[in-house]
Design a protein around this motif. Structure first.
Motif, mmCIF file in Angstrom:
data_model
loop_
_atom_site.group_PDB
_atom_site.id
_atom_site.type_symbol
_atom_site.label_atom_id
_atom_site.label_comp_id
_atom_site.label_asym_id
_atom_site.label_seq_id
_atom_site.Cartn_x
_atom_site.Cartn_y
_atom_site.Cartn_z
ATOM 1 N N ASP A 196 28.343 -14.996 32.688
ATOM 2 C CA ASP A 196 28.894 -13.636 32.617
ATOM 3 C C ASP A 196 30.420 -13.610 32.659
ATOM 4 O O ASP A 196 31.021 -12.563 32.404
ATOM 5 C CB ASP A 196 28.370 -12.783 33.777
ATOM 6 N N ASN A 198 34.125 -13.391 32.084
ATOM 7 C CA ASN A 198 34.990 -12.876 31.013
ATOM 8 C C ASN A 198 34.228 -12.243 29.847
ATOM 9 O O ASN A 198 34.766 -12.137 28.740
ATOM 10 C CB ASN A 198 35.907 -13.977 30.468
ATOM 11 N N THR A 199 33.006 -11.802 30.080
ATOM 12 C CA THR A 199 32.248 -11.127 29.018
ATOM 13 C C THR A 199 32.463 -9.614 29.053
ATOM 14 O O THR A 199 32.075 -8.911 28.114
ATOM 15 C CB THR A 199 30.736 -11.401 29.151
ATOM 16 N N LYS A 201 30.984 -7.713 31.168
ATOM 17 C CA LYS A 201 29.764 -7.103 31.689
ATOM 18 C C LYS A 201 29.087 -8.088 32.629
ATOM 19 O O LYS A 201 29.507 -9.248 32.745
ATOM 20 C CB LYS A 201 28.811 -6.742 30.546
ATOM 21 N N THR A 203 25.081 -9.460 33.973
ATOM 22 C CA THR A 203 23.644 -9.471 33.743
ATOM 23 C C THR A 203 22.951 -9.386 35.095
ATOM 24 O O THR A 203 23.048 -10.321 35.901
ATOM 25 C CB THR A 203 23.217 -10.758 33.008
ATOM 26 N N ASN A 224 35.822 -10.619 37.678
ATOM 27 C CA ASN A 224 35.974 -12.022 37.328
ATOM 28 C C ASN A 224 36.874 -12.712 38.350
ATOM 29 O O ASN A 224 37.844 -12.120 38.835
ATOM 30 C CB ASN A 224 36.599 -12.175 35.938
#
Length: 263
Positions: A196, A198-199, A201, A203, A224
């Motif tokens: 997850d 630096n995306t 979002k 999960t 992050n």
């Protein structure tokens, strides 16, 4: 770090947006710089600069070393980009770092080095709790010993954080009203090794479920991981504020995990 200044500056305080009030100033002996400094008003720093003294910003890295940054100059009016990246002069929050010791010990050490002057570390260190103790005894030790006066729980979110029972107990303990003078705030930092990271979002299924319960209500904070100390301080302060401002959104109703679901 070679001697390039008479004084070093690690933090600042803003009177209002764009106007510096004071700085945390350290000894001119760079070899003995530690986390303690003296808060000096801007007027004192200006006076010293006018007599020819040199001030330089310093930043801490993941090895716990102070590194030199940009100098302070009168012409900058103290508002340069480098200065604005400094953490604020604030109380050190009593923080418990929760992480999977087997996979994320190095991450924990890096975070600890980065934040020695930002938090009071209340964490369990390797070897502090014997593995042959009963689950109930460990729970009580965590709650009444390490978490007793913790105000912020900081989760280092790796790939297997979600499936470790001790981490679930620590989150549950932090959300218990008996901790300190209220609940503890909860901050989760997604590590670079996590999918997850630096995306933009998260999960839900890839993180501790008790933590996600509180992220979704707005009580817990998820961000992050970063080496930017100003950002880390901002995240910690937000979690600290939520412990009272968002206390009605705290959820701690799940049964505690009885076993690890991964190794």
């Amino acid at each position: 770090m070679s001697r390039t200044a008479d004084y070093f500056v690690s933090k600042l305080k803003w009177k209002k947006k764009g106007v510096v009030e004071s700085f945390l100033v350290h000894s001119n002996d760079y070899a003995s710089i530690d986390d303690n400094g003296i808060e000096r008003q801007k007027s004192w720093v200006i006076q010293q600069l006018r007599t020819g003294k040199i001030f330089r910003c310093i930043h801490k890295n993941e090895q716990g070393q102070w590194c030199k940054g940009a100098p302070l100059t009168l012409s900058q009016n103290f508002n340069s980009k480098d200065n604005s990246a400094l953490p604020l002069i604030l109380p050190r929050r009593k923080s418990f770092i929760s992480y999977y010791h087997k996979d994320n010990q190095t991450d924990k050490e890096h975070f600890k080095h980065l934040t020695t002057d930002l938090i009071v570390n209340k964490s369990v260190e390797d070897g502090d709790i014997k593995s042959d103790l009963s689950d109930e005894y460990i729970k009580q030790l965590i709650l009444k010993g390490y978490l007793k006066d913790t105000t912020v729980l900081i989760l280092l979110l790796g790939n297997k954080t979600k499936c470790r029972k001790h981490i679930d107990w620590e989150i549950s303990g932090a959300l218990n009203l008996k901790v300190g003078d209220g609940y503890a705030g909860v901050l989760g930092l997604i590590l670079p090794s996590h999918p997850d990271y630096n995306t933009g979002k998260y999960t839900s299924s890839k993180h501790p479920q008790r933590f996600i319960d509180n992220v979704e209500t707005g009580y817990a904070i998820i961000r992050n991981y970063t080496t930017d100390r100003k950002k880390l301080q901002e995240y910690i302060e937000l979690a600290f504020a939520n412990r009272k401002a968002q206390a009605d959104k705290r959820i701690n109703s799940r049964p505690q995990m009885k076993k690890n679901t991964c190794t």
